[in-house]
Design a protein around this motif. Structure first.
Motif, PDB file in Angstrom:
ATOM      1  N   TYR A 147       4.194  -8.002   5.793  1.00  0.00           N
ATOM      2  CA  TYR A 147       5.570  -8.320   5.402  1.00  0.00           C
ATOM      3  C   TYR A 147       5.925  -9.753   5.782  1.00  0.00           C
ATOM      4  O   TYR A 147       6.613 -10.462   5.055  1.00  0.00           O
ATOM      5  N   ALA A 148       5.422 -10.188   6.956  1.00  0.00           N
ATOM      6  CA  ALA A 148       5.649 -11.578   7.357  1.00  0.00           C
ATOM      7  C   ALA A 148       4.927 -12.543   6.417  1.00  0.00           C
ATOM      8  O   ALA A 148       5.480 -13.576   6.021  1.00  0.00           O
ATOM      9  N   TYR A 149       3.693 -12.203   6.043  1.00  0.00           N
ATOM     10  CA  TYR A 149       2.974 -13.039   5.075  1.00  0.00           C
ATOM     11  C   TYR A 149       3.731 -13.112   3.760  1.00  0.00           C
ATOM     12  O   TYR A 149       3.817 -14.182   3.135  1.00  0.00           O
ATOM     13  N   LEU A 164       4.074  -2.545  -1.362  1.00  0.00           N
ATOM     14  CA  LEU A 164       2.981  -3.063  -2.188  1.00  0.00           C
ATOM     15  C   LEU A 164       3.409  -3.126  -3.655  1.00  0.00           C
ATOM     16  O   LEU A 164       3.121  -4.105  -4.354  1.00  0.00           O
ATOM     17  N   ALA A 165       4.120  -2.108  -4.114  1.00  0.00           N
ATOM     18  CA  ALA A 165       4.633  -2.119  -5.484  1.00  0.00           C
ATOM     19  C   ALA A 165       5.584  -3.288  -5.692  1.00  0.00           C
ATOM     20  O   ALA A 165       5.534  -3.982  -6.716  1.00  0.00           O
ATOM     21  N   GLY A 166       6.451  -3.510  -4.725  1.00  0.00           N
ATOM     22  CA  GLY A 166       7.369  -4.639  -4.822  1.00  0.00           C
ATOM     23  C   GLY A 166       6.644  -5.967  -4.855  1.00  0.00           C
ATOM     24  O   GLY A 166       7.047  -6.899  -5.558  1.00  0.00           O
ATOM     25  N   LEU A 167       5.572  -6.073  -4.073  1.00  0.00           N
ATOM     26  CA  LEU A 167       4.776  -7.302  -4.065  1.00  0.00           C
ATOM     27  C   LEU A 167       4.192  -7.570  -5.447  1.00  0.00           C
ATOM     28  O   LEU A 167       4.274  -8.692  -5.967  1.00  0.00           O
ATOM     29  N   TYR A 168       3.603  -6.540  -6.059  1.00  0.00           N
ATOM     30  CA  TYR A 168       2.990  -6.708  -7.373  1.00  0.00           C
ATOM     31  C   TYR A 168       4.023  -7.036  -8.448  1.00  0.00           C
ATOM     32  O   TYR A 168       3.802  -7.897  -9.304  1.00  0.00           O
ATOM     33  N   GLU A 205      -1.000  -8.796   0.424  1.00  0.00           N
ATOM     34  CA  GLU A 205      -1.657  -7.692  -0.270  1.00  0.00           C
ATOM     35  C   GLU A 205      -2.793  -7.127   0.580  1.00  0.00           C
ATOM     36  O   GLU A 205      -2.959  -5.893   0.696  1.00  0.00           O
ATOM     37  N   LYS A 206      -3.573  -8.008   1.164  1.00  0.00           N
ATOM     38  CA  LYS A 206      -4.697  -7.579   2.001  1.00  0.00           C
ATOM     39  C   LYS A 206      -4.221  -6.687   3.139  1.00  0.00           C
ATOM     40  O   LYS A 206      -4.821  -5.636   3.418  1.00  0.00           O
ATOM     41  N   ALA A 259      -4.811  -2.697   3.796  1.00  0.00           N
ATOM     42  CA  ALA A 259      -5.425  -2.292   5.069  1.00  0.00           C
ATOM     43  C   ALA A 259      -4.547  -1.273   5.790  1.00  0.00           C
ATOM     44  O   ALA A 259      -5.049  -0.306   6.384  1.00  0.00           O
ATOM     45  N   ALA A 260      -3.235  -1.469   5.731  1.00  0.00           N
ATOM     46  CA  ALA A 260      -2.316  -0.524   6.362  1.00  0.00           C
ATOM     47  C   ALA A 260      -2.382   0.838   5.679  1.00  0.00           C
ATOM     48  O   ALA A 260      -2.339   1.885   6.332  1.00  0.00           O
TER      49      ALA A 260
END
Length: 547
Positions: A424-426, A456-460, A436-437, A441-442
């Motif tokens: 989340y910080a990244y 992760l969905a929000g990131l994509y 994403e990595k 991993a989480a």
């Protein structure tokens, strides 16, 4: 300035799932010895405005004041000396914390107590004379050094208030070797009370098996024998009284508690640990009353000249009356009251409760401040640190959050929530590759965590606009959670924005299975509107090409 990025894309829903926090309803009522008359009934918090302090108009924290607070907090947290770090820390915006109370509490919280492992080692080696010598020194410090008057109680709580079965035979050996040691019997009694608490469990009394209650009562009876003997040997060993008050609250009843409280306050009328335990024991949910809590706070203040940490106790009654840990996120004026409740300094547990309540309801300005204040006085709390780190990213402090999480991961590199927080910080630093990595991993560490899937969905969708990865993720989510409406809303969002065929089928499925609330119906209406727009564009395109 960044807004919160938590949750499923395009949705205003706050949570994917929830976990109830179970309270503990004890079987007996409580009385305040030497404080007030017995409570006749369990009281509820008074209506808004009846308490003079709560009738005062409070205020929320604005973003600018929180940014300024965090800037100063970051500077303080960079200081190596624990005491100076605590003293230089900013107070909550607009508050009026007493410098005397803050300094006293900083000294109380930052005094270095020997680690439990060191005490355990002395017990294991049978070095009882050395342990007795150290405890006798702490007792003399308590009696003769104002800055050290709380250390004995604090040390006993850290060392012996634990349900450690391996500790039990060591304490028995200590009592056998030093049969006239008040320290040994106090430690043993405190341990028995902790074991009783664990035996009982954390459920409501109606949900607690009779065998658990019987086990608790047996352990409390053993504790009572040792604690009584401890104070007979030396009434100055006040940790024994604190445990007796706790035992009365759990099992031994009002009369026992009243007698223990009276003896405790006679032995040390300015003892913070005793007042602190009594303040919790007098809460209305245990059978006490707000009036008793108020009177106890006033009595404590009379002795603040001897022990300034007592200045923090009256805030406990105010926080209880305001129902600080309520799950109600919509109560009018509730969040304004926080600035009133914490206009004066408060203990760590209350600051943590405030931060947690605010976080649960999306009040991030309040939450990040009170989580930070909790860390000011208890920097070893890793749970609060990771929660606060996640919020730092929402105030443009992702680099600080990354550093915080990095320290935690050095200790626990495979802790899923730490790996997620680093991701989340990244993401806050726009480093989407590493975000994403870490999210993946989480998920490998915690495969069923829907919060990680949501982020992760929000990131994509929101950051990377990688529709192929978003679609593959949604296909996986449909397999795992077909009954979750948020999964189908994510699918519709991808089909709308990419665009991708199938929006009508998704809308039909959503209507058949999830059109059961005003919020979800509004989502369906937006979905149908997007469907109509897509169909209109397709029709216009076909017409233009003559098809």
């Amino acid at each position: 300035m960044k807004s919160t990025r938590r949750g499923w894309p395009m949705l205003a829903f706050v949570a994917v799932g929830s976990a109830a926090v179970m309270g503990v309803a004890m079987p007996t009522g409580l009385l305040a010895a030497q404080v007030s008359s017995p409570a006749k009934k369990v009281e509820k918090p008074l209506p808004d405005g009846e308490h003079p302090s709560l009738a005062v108009k409070g205020h929320l924290f604005d973003r600018q004041s929180v940014y300024a607070f965090l800037t100063t907090a970051k500077q303080a947290e960079a200081m190596a000396d624990p005491l100076q770090r605590c003293l230089k820390y900013p107070d909550p915006p607009g508050s009026h914390w007493s410098a005397v109370a803050v300094e006293a509490y900083c000294r109380y919280r930052t005094h270095q107590v020997a680690p439990f492992e060191e005490v355990r080692s002395l017990l294991q080696r049978g070095e009882f004379d050395e342990l007795e010598r150290r405890l006798a020194s702490l007792l003399q410090d308590k009696l003769n050094k104002p800055d050290m008057r709380n250390v004995l109680d604090h040390s006993f709580e850290r060392w012996f208030a634990r349900s450690d079965l391996e500790l039990r035979p060591l304490l028995e050996n200590w009592k056998h070797a030093k049969s006239q040691s008040a320290f040994a019997y106090a430690a043993s009694g405190i341990s028995y009370v902790a074991m009783a608490q664990q035996a009982r469990g954390g459920q409501y009394i109606k949900d607690t098996p009779a065998s658990n209650i019987e086990a608790m009562d047996r352990l409390i009876a053993l504790a009572d024998v040792d604690l009584r003997h401890a104070v007979e040997l030396d009434s100055r060993v006040t940790p024994a009284y604190v445990a007796m008050i706790r035992a009365g609250r759990y099992s031994l009843g009002d009369a026992y508690l009243e007698k223990a409280a009276g003896a405790a306050l006679r032995a040390d009328p300015a003892n913070f640990a005793i007042y602190d335990e009594l303040m919790w024991a007098l809460q209305p949910k245990w059978g006490g009353s707000l009036k008793q809590m108020t009177l106890l706070g006033k009595q404590a203040i009379k002795h603040a000249g001897e022990n300034p940490v007592l200045l923090l106790l009256p805030e406990k009654e105010l926080a209880y009356e305001a129902d600080l840990d309520s799950d109600d996120c919509t109560k009018p004026g509730r969040w304004d009251q926080f600035s009133v409740i914490f206009d004066q300094a408060a203990v760590t547990s209350q600051l943590l409760d405030a931060g947690t309540a605010a976080a649960r309801c999306g009040q991030l300005e309040l939450s990040v401040v009170y989580y930070s204040e909790a860390l000011r006085f208890y920097p070893e709390d890793d749970d609060t640190r990771v929660a606060r780190a996640n919020q730092l990213s929402d105030f443009d402090e992702s680099a600080w959050a990354l550093k915080e999480i990095g320290h935690l991961l050095l200790q626990k590199p495979h802790e899923a929530r730490y790996v997620f927080a680093r991701g989340y910080a990244y993401e806050g630093l726009n480093d989407y590759t590493n975000a994403e990595k870490d999210y993946l991993a989480a998920l490998a560490l915690d495969p069923g965590n829907q919060t990680i899937y949501a982020q992760l969905a929000g990131l994509y969708v929101n950051d990377m606009h990688d529709w192929e990865k978003a679609w593959k993720l949604d296909e996986r989510l449909v397999e795992l959670y077909p009954n979750e409406p948020y999964v189908w809303l994510l699918r519709a969002h991808i089909q709308q924005e990419q665009p991708r065929p199938g929006l009508k089928d998704t809308a039909d499925y959503f209507q058949a299975h999830f059109d059961k609330s005003p919020e979800l119906h509004q989502a369906l209406l937006k979905m149908r509107a997007a469907q109509a727009l897509q169909e209109g564009k397709a029709h216009a395109a076909a017409k233009a090409t003559g098809q």
